[in-house]
Design an enzyme around this catalytic site. Structure first.
Site, PDB file in Angstrom:
ATOM      1  N   THR A  87       0.824  -1.226   0.000  1.00 32.47           N
ATOM      2  CA  THR A  87       0.000   0.000   0.000  1.00 32.47           C
ATOM      3  C   THR A  87       0.852   1.268   0.000  1.00 32.47           C
ATOM      4  OG1 THR A  87      -1.962  -0.975   1.000  1.00 32.47           O
ATOM      5  CG2 THR A  87      -1.776   1.397   1.143  1.00 32.47           C
ATOM      6  N   TRP A 129       0.885  -9.788   3.857  1.00 33.10           N
ATOM      7  CA  TRP A 129       0.239  -9.194   2.660  1.00 33.10           C
ATOM      8  C   TRP A 129       0.791  -9.870   1.398  1.00 33.10           C
ATOM      9  CZ3 TRP A 129      -1.076  -7.050   6.934  1.00 33.10           C
ATOM     10  CH2 TRP A 129      -2.093  -6.097   6.999  1.00 33.10           C
ATOM     11  N   ASN A 175      -3.716 -11.329   3.616  1.00 34.46           N
ATOM     12  CA  ASN A 175      -4.552 -10.146   3.690  1.00 34.46           C
ATOM     13  C   ASN A 175      -5.359  -9.883   2.414  1.00 34.46           C
ATOM     14  OD1 ASN A 175      -5.280  -7.536   5.093  1.00 34.46           O
ATOM     15  ND2 ASN A 175      -4.500  -6.788   3.130  1.00 34.46           N
ATOM     16  N   GLU A 176      -6.677  -9.886   2.564  1.00 29.45           N
ATOM     17  CA  GLU A 176      -7.609  -9.482   1.494  1.00 29.45           C
ATOM     18  C   GLU A 176      -7.391 -10.222   0.183  1.00 29.45           C
ATOM     19  OE1 GLU A 176      -7.468  -5.194   1.331  1.00 29.45           O
ATOM     20  OE2 GLU A 176      -8.311  -4.996   3.338  1.00 29.45           O
ATOM     21  N   GLU A 252      -9.740  -5.288  10.239  1.00 29.42           N
ATOM     22  CA  GLU A 252      -9.201  -4.040   9.675  1.00 29.42           C
ATOM     23  C   GLU A 252     -10.382  -3.137   9.378  1.00 29.42           C
ATOM     24  OE1 GLU A 252      -6.190  -4.163   6.455  1.00 29.42           O
ATOM     25  OE2 GLU A 252      -7.094  -2.292   5.737  1.00 29.42           O
ATOM     26  N   ARG A 378     -15.042   3.762   3.606  1.00 36.42           N
ATOM     27  CA  ARG A 378     -15.876   2.707   3.053  1.00 36.42           C
ATOM     28  C   ARG A 378     -16.493   1.924   4.180  1.00 36.42           C
ATOM     29  NH1 ARG A 378     -10.621   0.432   2.915  1.00 36.42           N
ATOM     30  NH2 ARG A 378      -9.974   1.585   1.089  1.00 36.42           N
TER      31      ARG A 378
END
Ligand SMILES: *[C@@H]1O[C@H](CO)[C@@H](O)[C@H](O)[C@H]1NC(C)=O
Ligand SMILES: *[C@@H]1O[C@H](CO)[C@@H](O)[C@H](O)[C@H]1NC(C)=O
Ligand SMILES: *[C@@H]1O[C@H](CO)[C@@H](O)[C@H](O)[C@H]1NC(C)=O
Ligand SMILES: *[C@@H]1O[C@H](CO)[C@@H](O)[C@H](O)[C@H]1NC(C)=O
Ligand SMILES: *[C@@H]1O[C@H](CO)[C@@H](O)[C@H](O)[C@H]1NC(C)=O
Length: 709
Positions: A87, A129, A175-176, A252, A378
Site C-alpha cells: 500500500t 500481505w 490479507n484481502e 481491519e 468505506r
C-alpha cells in the site's frame, strides 16, 4: 447551541421527555470483548516513525500504547513483511531467500518490543500481505506448497519469541486475498506441533464469505479457526458468521483521514461494530500515519508522524476517541446483553456497556455521531438522523449497587470558531437510586465508568515542522546491518544496510576508504514476489526519499552491480511520482546505467517505456558514480565525474516529485554515498566537481540559456 460549560449531566427524577436505558446483567451477558487495536503495516505505514529523534519517538509510542495515557491500545497488529508493495511501501521479509533467515530487518520487531514495554498485556497479531517469490514454489500463490508457507510463517512466530521474547497471540492467512482451507488446516496442525497451540488463527482478513459458510460445513476447519476477521464490514455481520459461534472481528477498519470526521467514523464503528454486528474487536488501519503524504491514504491513521527530520507530530482526535473505550476496558471483559446496555439510542447514536470479569467494574460508552460527521472511507453509509436527546440510565442487577461513575466527555466540533472537547474528565458523579439522566448533544461521546484510572496524557508541543533538509548526504555508515536507512521509503524491492567488510572498497568514488565498518545500501530481492498488488509488475526496484513537490534537483549515488545474481542496471531519479500499488507506472526523470552492457538510458518512467535518450556509457566494473541534475526542462547526467548527457526533457515528463534510486530488474545491487542538492546548489556543485562541465559550459549554453534561472 450549548456551550462547553453547559454540558449537563443531572441526577434527578425521571422527566417525561427522557428515554430509559436499562443496564442489567441479570438476564446473562453478551460476548467476550477482545480489544481495540491498531495496524502497523499493510504496508510500511510506520516507515518514518522509526527515524524520529528518541524524545519524540518515545512520546508518540506513549500516546499509542501506554495504558491510561492516550489510545492505550489493546492489540498491535503488524504486517509479516513480504518484500513487496503492500500500500505505502514494501516491508522486509525475515527470509528474502529460502536459504537464509534474519530477524533484524524492518521496524515491526522494534515496534512490538516498544508496545510490550509499555503494556505487557498488549496482544500481538501478525498477518502477511505478500510473500517472497520462493514461498510461491514457482507460482504466484502461497498455497502451492502449504507446508512450506506454514513453515515460513511459523519461523516468524519463532523468531519473535527467540530474539525478542514476544509471544504472538494471533496469526492470519493472506490479507484481502484468497484464503485456502487446506493451508489453514496445515497451519493449525503445524502451529500445534511447534508448541504454538496458543497462537489463535484469524481468518480470513477479507469478507464474511466464504470463510463463514466453509466453517459451517467443515468441522476440522471450524476447529482450526478461532476468529472470523473481516475488513470494513460497515458494522454489519451475516447470519452464517453468527451461526459459527466464532468470535467476530473487524480485523481491519477505519482507514479514514484523521480529522474530526475520521474521529466520528471511529467513534461510531467502535460502538456499532458490536451493537449492530456482534464484532468484539475493531482494528484501525492504520496505527499511525508515518509515511509521506504523497503516498496513498494520507493521514489514515490514529495520529500523524511523517516529519522525522523535524520531530513534528500530531496527536489527532481519533487517539482520544480510542481512549474513551480502551482506558476503561480490557480484553476479557464482557459486553452486556442486547437491550441491557447495548443498543441503538432512540434519538440516534448508540450505547455499549461492558463488565469486568469479576463484574466489579462497569464501563458504558455512548456515541451520538451524526451521519455527515462520521463518514468512513468505506463502505457506503445509509442516511440516518441523530437529534438531541435526554436518556435515563437505570443500573440493575449487579450494578444496582454502583454509587459513583466517573464521566469522560468529547464533543467533536465542525465549526472553526468552536474548539472540540476531547476526552475531558468531568470527574465522579454520584448515582442516586441506581439512576442518572444525561443530556446528549450531537457528535458527542461519553464514557461512564466505575474505574478511577483514566488520564488524558500530555507532553509539551513537539518542534515545528520543517521542510526536508537539503543538501542531504547519506553514507549508510551510522546504521546497524539490516536496517532501512532514515527517510527512504522503498516502493518495490527490499533495501537494507549491509557491511562490505570482506569486499573491496568503492573503486571510483574515492570518498570512502576501506574500513571494517563500510556500510552500503543493498537491494536484495532476487525474484518477483508473491505480490499483493500490481506494483511489482514493473519487475524493477525503487526506493524514494524527500519531498513530492521537488522540481529542480541534483541527485548523486555510487552504485555497483556485477556481483552474483546482479540486477540489470541501476538508476538515480528525480521528480518521481505515482507510487504505492501504482509504482508499476511510476514516472519521473530516470537515469539508468547498465554497467555490463556499457549503456545508459534516460526515461520518463520506471518501466522504461518512455525513452528520452540512450547511448554508450564508459562504465567501470565495480562502483560507478551516477549524477543527475534536473532544472526546468533540462537534464544533465554525469558518470564518474564526466558529463554523459545534457538534454531537453519532453513536455509530458513528470514535473515534480521525490528523489529515488533503484534497479532496472530484481537482483542484487549496492548503493553508497547518496546525496541530494537543490537545483542551484546542484549546478554549482557540478561546476566545481566536473571539469568537463566547466570546459563545456559553452556547449551547455545550448541548454542552459543565461538568465534562465
Ligand atoms: C519474557 O516474557 C515473559 C512474559 O511474556 C516474561 O514473564 C519473562 O520474564 C520474559 N523473559 C525475559 C528473559 O525477558
Ligand atoms: C450532509 O451532506 C450532504 C452532502 O454534502 C448534504 O446534502 C446534507 O445537507 C448534509 N446533511 C446535514 C444534516 O448537514
Ligand atoms: C432534556 O431535559 C431537560 C430537563 O428536563 C429539558 O429542559 C430539555 O428540553 C430536554 N431536552 C430534550 C431534547 O428532550
Ligand atoms: C516540500 O516542498 C515544498 C515546496 O518546496 C514545501 O513547501 C514543503 O514544506 C515541503 N514539505 C516537506 C514535508 O518537506
Ligand atoms: C544466486 O542465485 C542462486 C540461484 O537462485 C542461488 O543458489 C545463490 O545462493 C544466489 N546467490 C546469492 C549470493 O544470493
Amino acid at each position: 447551541m450549548l456551550r462547553q460549560s453547559m454540558v449537563i449531566i443531572f441526577f434527578m427524577c425521571v422527566s417525561s421527555d427522557t428515554q430509559i436505558i436499562t443496564i442489567d446483567d441479570t438476564g446473562g451477558l453478551g460476548r467476550r470483548f477482545d480489544g481495540i487495536g491498531g495496524l502497523s503495516g499493510g504496508g510500511a505505514t510506520s516507515r518514518l516513525l522509526v527515524n524520529y529523534p528518541d524524545k519524540q519517538r518515545n512520546e508518540i509510542l506513549d500516546y499509542l500504547f501506554q495504558p491510561n495515557f492516550g489510545a492505550s491500545l489493546h492489540i498491535l497488529k503488524v504486517e509479516i513483511g513480504g518484500d513487496a508493495q503492500s500500500t505505502d511501501g514494501t516491508e522486509a521479509s525475515h527470509m528474502h531467500n529460502s536459504w537464509e533467515e534474519n530477524y533484524e530487518r524492518g521496524y515491526e520487531w522494534w515496534l512490538m518490543v516498544e508496545a510490550k514495554k509499555r503494556n505487557p498485556d498488549i496482544k500481538l497479531y501478525g498477518l502477511p500481505w505478500a510473500f517472497p517469490g520462493w514461498v510461491g514454489a514457482g507460482t504466484r500463490s502461497p498455497y502451492t506448497n502449504p507446508e512450506m508457507t506454514a513453515t515460513y510463517i511459523i519461523k516468524w512466530i519463532q523468531g519473535a519469541l527467540k530474539y525478542y521474547n514476544l509471544t504472538i497471540d494471533y496469526v492470519g492467512i493472506w490479507n484481502e486475498r484468497s484464503y485456502d482451507i487446506k493451508y489453514t488446516k496445515v497451519l493449525r496442525q503445524m502451529l500445534d506441533k511447534s508448541g504454538f497451540q496458543n497462537v489463535r488463527i484469524v481468518a480470513a482478513d477479507g469478507n464474511w464469505t466464504p470463510v463463514s459458510t466453509d466453517i459451517l460445513k467443515d468441522a476440522e476447519l471450524a476447529s482450526a479457526i478461532d476468529i472470523i476477521g473481516v475488513h470494513y464490514p460497515g458494522t454489519n455481520t451475516i447470519a452464517d458468521a453468527v451461526a459459527t459461534g466464532k468470535q467476530l472481528w473487524a480485523s481491519e477498519d477505519y482507514s479514514t483521514f484523521n480529522d474530526n470526521v475520521g474521529a466520528g467514523c471511529w467513534a461510531r464503528i467502535l460502538n456499532q461494530n458490536y451493537v449492530n454486528g456482534d464484532m468484539t474487536s475493531t482494528i484501525s488501519w492504520n496505527l499511525i500515519a508515518s509515511y509521506y503524504s504523497a503516498l496513498p491514504y494520507d493521514r489514515d491513521g490514529l495520529m500523524t508522524a511523517n516529519s522525522p527530520w523535524s520531530g513534528y507530530y500530531r496527536v489527532e482526535s481519533p487517539i482520544w476517541i480510542t481512549a474513551h473505550t480502551t482506558q476503561f476496558t480490557s480484553p476479557g471483559w464482557t459486553y452486556l446483553g442486547k437491550k441491557q446496555g447495548v443498543q441503538f439510542l432512540p434519538g440516534g447514536g448508540s450505547i455499549v456497556s461492558l463488565a469486568s470479569q469479576d463484574r466489579m467494574d462497569l464501563t458504558v460508552i455512548i456515541e451520538t455521531m451524526s451521519h455527515n460527521h462520521s463518514l468512513c472511507i468505506r463502505p457506503f453509509l445509509p442516511p440516518y438522523e441523530v437529534r438531541q436527546q435526554n436518556i435515563t440510565i437505570q443500573l440493575k442487577g449487579t450494578f444496582a449497587k454502583v454509587q459513583k461513575l466517573y464521566v469522560w466527555h468529547s464533543k467533536l466540533s465542525f465549526d472553526d470558531q468552536q474548539p472540540s472537547t476531547l476526552f475531558e474528565n468531568l470527574g465522579p458523579f454520584h448515582v442516586v437510586n441506581g439512576e442518572l439522566q444525561i443530556y446528549l448533544g450531537i457528535d458527542e461521546i461519553y464514557t461512564l465508568t466505575t474505574l478511577a484510572t483514566g488520564q488524558k496524557g500530555t507532553y509539551t508541543d513537539p518542534p515545528a515542522p520543517t521542510p526536508f533538509p537539503l543538501p542531504y548526504m547519506e553514507t549508510f555508515e551510522e546504521y546497524k546491518e539490516n536496517a532501512e536507512p532514515s527517510n527512504f521509503a522503498q516502493q518495490t524491492g527490499s533495501f537494507e544496510v549491509i557491511s562490505l567488510k570482506y569486499l573491496s572498497s568503492p573503486v571510483n568514488s574515492g570518498v570512502m576508504p576501506f574500513s571494517s565498518s563500510l556500510h552500503v545500501l543493498r537491494q536484495v530481492v532476487q525474484q518477483p514476489p508473491v505480490a499483493w498488488c500490481d506494483a511489482e509488475n514493473v519487475k524493477a526496484s525503487i526506493n524514494i526519499i524527500g519531498n513530492s513537490s521537488w522540481t529542480d534537483l541534483y541527485v548523486q549515488v555510487d552504485a555497483m552491480t556485477g556481483q552474483v545474481n546482479a540486477s540489470d542496471g541501476v538508476f538515480v531519479a528525480t521528480r518521481v511520482a505515482n507510487l504505492g500499488c501504482e509504482a508499476f507506472e511510476a514516472v519521473g526523470v530516470f537515469f539508468f546505467l547498465f554497467p555490463d552492457k556499457k549503456k545508459y538510458e534516460v526515461t520518463g518512467d520506471l518501466a522504461r517505456t518512455q525513452l528520452i535518450a540512450n547511448g554508450n556509457a564508459d562504465a567501470k566494473t565495480g562502483w560507478n558514480t551516477l549524477g543527475l541534475l534536473v532544472k526546468n526542462n533540462l537534464a544533465v547526467g554525469t558518470l564518474n565525474g564526466q558529463e554523459l548527457f545534457g538534454l531537453m526533457l519532453p513536455e509530458k515528463t513528470s514535473k515534480m516529485g521525490f528523489a529515488a534510486l533503484g534497479t532496472g530488474s530484481f537482483g542484487i545491487a549496492d548503493f553508497d554515498n547518496f546525496q541530494i542538492r537543490d537545483g542551484k546548489d546542484g549546478e554549482n556543485y557540478l561546476i566545481n566537481k566536473l571539469n568537463t562541465y566547466k570546459q563545456k559550459k559553452d556547449d551547455f549554453n545550448l541548454y542552459f540559456k543565461p538568465g534562465q534561472y
